[in-house]
Design an enzyme around this catalytic site. Structure first.
Site, short mmCIF file in Angstrom:
data_model
loop_
_atom_site.label_atom_id
_atom_site.label_comp_id
_atom_site.label_asym_id
_atom_site.label_seq_id
_atom_site.Cartn_x
_atom_site.Cartn_y
_atom_site.Cartn_z
CE LYS A 18 -4.05 2.50 2.54
NZ LYS A 18 -3.32 3.35 2.96
CB SER A 38 -2.69 4.43 -1.19
OG SER A 38 -2.89 5.44 0.03
CG HIS A 70 -1.31 6.90 4.30
ND1 HIS A 70 0.12 6.16 4.92
CD2 HIS A 70 -1.18 7.34 6.37
CE1 HIS A 70 -0.18 5.11 5.24
NE2 HIS A 70 -0.60 6.41 6.75
N GLY A 91 -9.86 10.00 -1.17
CA GLY A 91 -11.35 10.74 -2.10
C GLY A 91 -12.28 10.42 -3.01
N GLY A 141 -11.53 5.27 3.38
CA GLY A 141 -11.43 5.38 4.47
C GLY A 141 -12.04 6.59 5.92
NE ARG A 142 -9.31 11.73 4.56
CZ ARG A 142 -7.95 11.84 4.41
NH1 ARG A 142 -7.82 12.73 5.14
NH2 ARG A 142 -7.74 11.79 3.14
C1 LIG Z 1 -6.78 9.24 11.12
C2 LIG Z 1 -5.80 8.37 9.94
C3 LIG Z 1 -5.67 7.68 10.06
C4 LIG Z 1 -4.79 6.60 9.05
N1 LIG Z 1 -3.79 4.76 9.46
C5 LIG Z 1 -3.84 4.09 8.89
C6 LIG Z 1 -2.63 3.48 8.66
O1 LIG Z 1 -2.62 2.70 9.71
N2 LIG Z 1 -2.26 2.10 8.17
C7 LIG Z 1 -2.46 2.44 7.21
O2 LIG Z 1 -1.74 2.11 5.62
N3 LIG Z 1 -3.15 3.58 6.31
C8 LIG Z 1 -3.90 4.43 7.47
N4 LIG Z 1 -4.56 5.90 7.17
C9 LIG Z 1 -5.06 6.19 5.56
C10 LIG Z 1 -6.36 5.50 5.03
O3 LIG Z 1 -5.88 4.42 4.94
C11 LIG Z 1 -6.51 5.62 3.96
O4 LIG Z 1 -5.05 5.56 2.97
C12 LIG Z 1 -6.27 7.40 3.18
O5 LIG Z 1 -6.86 7.95 4.64
C13 LIG Z 1 -6.99 8.19 2.08
O6 LIG Z 1 -8.44 7.30 1.99
P1 LIG Z 1 -9.47 8.25 2.32
O7 LIG Z 1 -9.42 9.80 1.44
O8 LIG Z 1 -10.68 7.45 1.97
O9 LIG Z 1 -9.76 8.93 3.68
C14 LIG Z 1 -4.54 6.81 7.98
C15 LIG Z 1 -5.35 7.73 8.02
C16 LIG Z 1 -6.65 8.70 8.07
C17 LIG Z 1 -7.06 9.94 8.41
#
Ligand SMILES: Cc1cc2nc3c(=O)[nH]c(=O)nc-3n(C[C@H](O)[C@H](O)[C@H](O)COP(=O)(O)O)c2cc1C
Length: 262
Positions: free
Chosen positions: A132, A154, A156, A189, A210-211
């Site tokens: 990832k 990703s 992140h 996103g 994610g969020r």
């Molecule tokens: C508070 C928070 C904690 C996260 N913790 C991890 C994690 O422990 N491991 C990981 O691979 N990604 C982590 N992520 C990243 C998410 O898995 C994801 O890649 C990212 O939020 C993008 O997706 P989204 O826009 O739908 O939130 C974290 C993201 C957030 C906001």
């Protein structure tokens, strides 16, 4: 169900202690299961992340994929072995955690490790390994050569390095380079079923959210998570009707009009 739940945890670290960590992760895992989806669990500086994932994935008979931080080889392989006992279908690792501040502060190295180390580590883990945090075609090719079963395109969620491009921008080039050699997933996103359709049209085989899932888990537990996933799936179904796609395999670049007109 091409909509999966991204690894996202840390009530104390990231979410102002909004709820109990066990209750939250149970919501993410069980809610995804109820909607025919799957949650990726986390690892972090405190052992609670991994241990809770281990406990809850055991309980759910392996209905989830653990994300293990890119820890030193022996530690990584040992943690993967513990997870294998739970019946999980794969192991993921967020290689883009290499510079992450929480791990640095805790004095726990998370890479970056050279190609040869990943190749060996992946060969030592029995389950498929998903990397990832891939953002370039060159890196995706290295992942395939190292024996990874999949990649998650990703950045992140923009949390590791400013000025990285959006994942939708880099996805087509990456998918063109490696699709067929390994599974190509994406996150970042995605906020509606139509966004899911667009990511699949750009080359993803499934997407992670994610969020919004964390908000759903805090607000509504397993029911909230299942409700939101089902909502996205329904929106995707509607978008497929309007773009003339009977199956996920029918979703291609032609549904994106700027590309069709090129
Ligand atoms: C508070 C928070 C904690 C996260 N913790 C991890 C994690 O422990 N491991 C990981 O691979 N990604 C982590 N992520 C990243 C998410 O898995 C994801 O890649 C990212 O939020 C993008 O997706 P989204 O826009 O739908 O939130 C974290 C993201 C957030 C906001």
């Amino acid at each position: 169900m091409p909509i999966l739940v991204a690894p996202l945890a840390g009530m104390a670290l990231n979410m102002g202690n909004a709820m109990d960590e066990r209750e939250y992760m149970t919501g993410m895992i069980e809610g995804a299961k109820a909607a025919g989806s799957i949650t990726f669990t986390c690892d972090g500086p405190s052992p609670i992340f991994f241990e809770l994932g281990l406990e809850l994935l055991k309980k759910s008979q392996g209905w989830g994929v653990p994300t293990i931080k890119p820890r030193p080889e022996e530690t990584f392989v040992e943690m993967a072995r513990q997870m294998e006992q739970c019946g999980v279908p794969a192991i993921a690792t967020d290689i883009d955690a290499a510079g992450i501040v929480h791990m640095k502060r805790a004095g726990q190295p998370a890479g970056p490790w050279p190609f040869a180390v990943w190749e060996r580590t992946i060969s030592r883990v029995k389950l498929p390994v998903i990397l990832k945090g891939v953002m370039t075609a060159a890196e995706a090719k290295l992942a395939a050569e190292a024996g990874a079963a999949g990649i998650i395109v990703s950045n992140h969620g923009g949390r590791v390095l400013d000025h990285t491009p959006g994942t939708a921008e880099v996805l087509p080039e990456i998918a063109a380079a490696v699709k067929g050699r390994l599974k190509v997933f994406v996150d970042g996103g995605v906020r509606s079923g139509t966004d899911v359709l667009k990511m699949i049209a750009l080359g993803a085989e499934a997407v992670f959210i994610g969020r919004p899932m964390a908000v759903a888990a805090v607000g509504g537990g397993p029911e909230g998570v299942a409700l939101l996933l089902n909502h996205y799936a329904e929106q995707l179904g509607t978008a497929m009707i309007y773009t003339g796609c009977n199956t996920l395999a029918d979703i291609g670049p032609s549904v994106l009009w700027p590309i069709r007109n090129e």
